[in-house]
Motif scaffolding. Sequence first.
Motif, PDB file in Angstrom:
ATOM      1  N   CYS A  61     -22.202  -5.742 -33.803  1.00 21.27           N
ATOM      2  CA  CYS A  61     -21.550  -6.524 -32.850  1.00 21.27           C
ATOM      3  C   CYS A  61     -21.983  -8.215 -33.384  1.00 21.27           C
ATOM      4  O   CYS A  61     -23.148  -8.524 -33.427  1.00 21.27           O
ATOM      5  CB  CYS A  61     -22.067  -6.254 -31.497  1.00 21.27           C
ATOM      6  N   CYS A  73     -26.520  -4.983 -27.874  1.00 19.72           N
ATOM      7  CA  CYS A  73     -25.895  -6.144 -27.461  1.00 19.72           C
ATOM      8  C   CYS A  73     -25.484  -5.894 -26.078  1.00 19.72           C
ATOM      9  O   CYS A  73     -24.733  -4.904 -25.511  1.00 19.72           O
ATOM     10  CB  CYS A  73     -24.706  -6.687 -27.972  1.00 19.72           C
ATOM     11  N   CYS A 129     -22.089  -6.648 -24.678  1.00 21.94           N
ATOM     12  CA  CYS A 129     -21.144  -5.748 -25.196  1.00 21.94           C
ATOM     13  C   CYS A 129     -21.227  -4.570 -24.385  1.00 21.94           C
ATOM     14  O   CYS A 129     -19.898  -3.843 -24.195  1.00 21.94           O
ATOM     15  CB  CYS A 129     -21.109  -5.548 -26.611  1.00 21.94           C
TER      16      CYS A 129
END
Length: 470
Positions: A349, A433, A436
Amino acid sequence: VVHGRLAVNYRVVLQDHHLNELRQHLLQGAEEQAAVCLGGRIATDRLLAILVREVHSVPQDALVTQSGAFIEIDPEWLASLVKRARQDNLSVLIAHSHPFSVGHVAFSGTDTHGQRQLIPKLQGRVSGVPHAEAVFGQSAIEALMWPPGELEPQQVQEIRVLGARMDDIPTSGCPGEDQPVEPRLSRQVLFLGLEGQRRLSRLRVGVVGVGGNGSPVSIQLIHLGVGSVVAVDPEGVEETNRNRLIDSHEGDDEKTPKVEIPRRYAARVAQSVEVTAIQAPVEEAWTALRDCDVIFGCTDDLLSRYVLNRLATQYLIPLIDTGVEVEAPHGNLRSIAGRVNVVRPGRSCLEALGMTSEEAAIGGLRNRRRPGYVPDDPSAAAMPANMLIAGAAALEFLKLVHGLFGGSPPDRYWAYSARSGELRSCETSHRDCPACSSFAALGDAGPSPSPPEQKDHRPAGQVARPRPPG
Ligand SMILES: [Zn+2]
């Protein structure tokens, strides 16, 4: 030429680790097993998809009956998951196995009877979203989807699995393809195969930013023979862009949208490729990208990169992000560098890698809304570097969608330095993350991937620049 698919495509999308988890549980022995998935959805006029976010294996003590031919989940156990689906506006996918089915698999009469009882109840508890049932055989999967409020199920055409490759497991609803492949593509068939080339012709690919990198990316997609390209860029052509916009003409000016160039190019060289030209920034145009199969990120601003990264994670769409930088302060050339990052939901990410952040995106959004705002000083641009990075990005695209060489590894990125002449595959640090994962696979059930215009005070995130190798 008739453009666009008229029929709605029904699809289930999941990450490879979720499929492995399902298979391991469902196919562990001779008896039927069950699992329940919760997830978001994509609903557009050409696609209705359920995106798997969570997999819950049904434990033995939550099975009312279990045999080699019949299974029933304890309604009380199921109720707690349905309650959560209702709270979070999520779809429910109920999967079970027919471990005795080798090769072909199909729902039994008992399954159909059970669905007629269960689905209306489910629709009553969680309305406005599609629900689905799937049955796993030893190799095949069969699935049905109930669109919101409909009692008759629709056949799911494919189960899409995202990992190093983007694989579609066909169900019995997958239409057999006997479409001829255009002779201009025959040299590709020699390495992609006939079915591989046909798959390309069914793909809808987003290209965000059609400047330096996006121009050669979109031109390649047109030549490769993808089904359609969705080109997004807010700008008009400037004379100073024309050193790197392929097929820009003398006379193109600010009144010519940049997205018009790939559209008119396809109309001349490959009419079977439909190009949708959207002259808008991605934070406004992102809804039109929700049903793309793959998206190329070809912008150089942190706001667009942030929106694309969030979109990719939330909608389970692989993102191939590109960057080129020519560093020449006051005319002193220091470096020509570029990179390609293939982002899969929760893997590599760009936020986790520090390449964009919410703070940077909000700053970009504020600037863009400021009257009279002029973006950064013009930066140096070298078309050969754009071509090289666009080529590397398109090869990763082919690896991803065709599984060439085992696919595009999820833990790598590609970095180029003109000084050394090396295009290197580098390891990405594997970091989770939290931003995310909070939104992964929520699709339309999640928030807008555009950043809010204001944000409470938080320390500004560090934003890394693409790093050339060596
Ligand atoms: Zn992330």
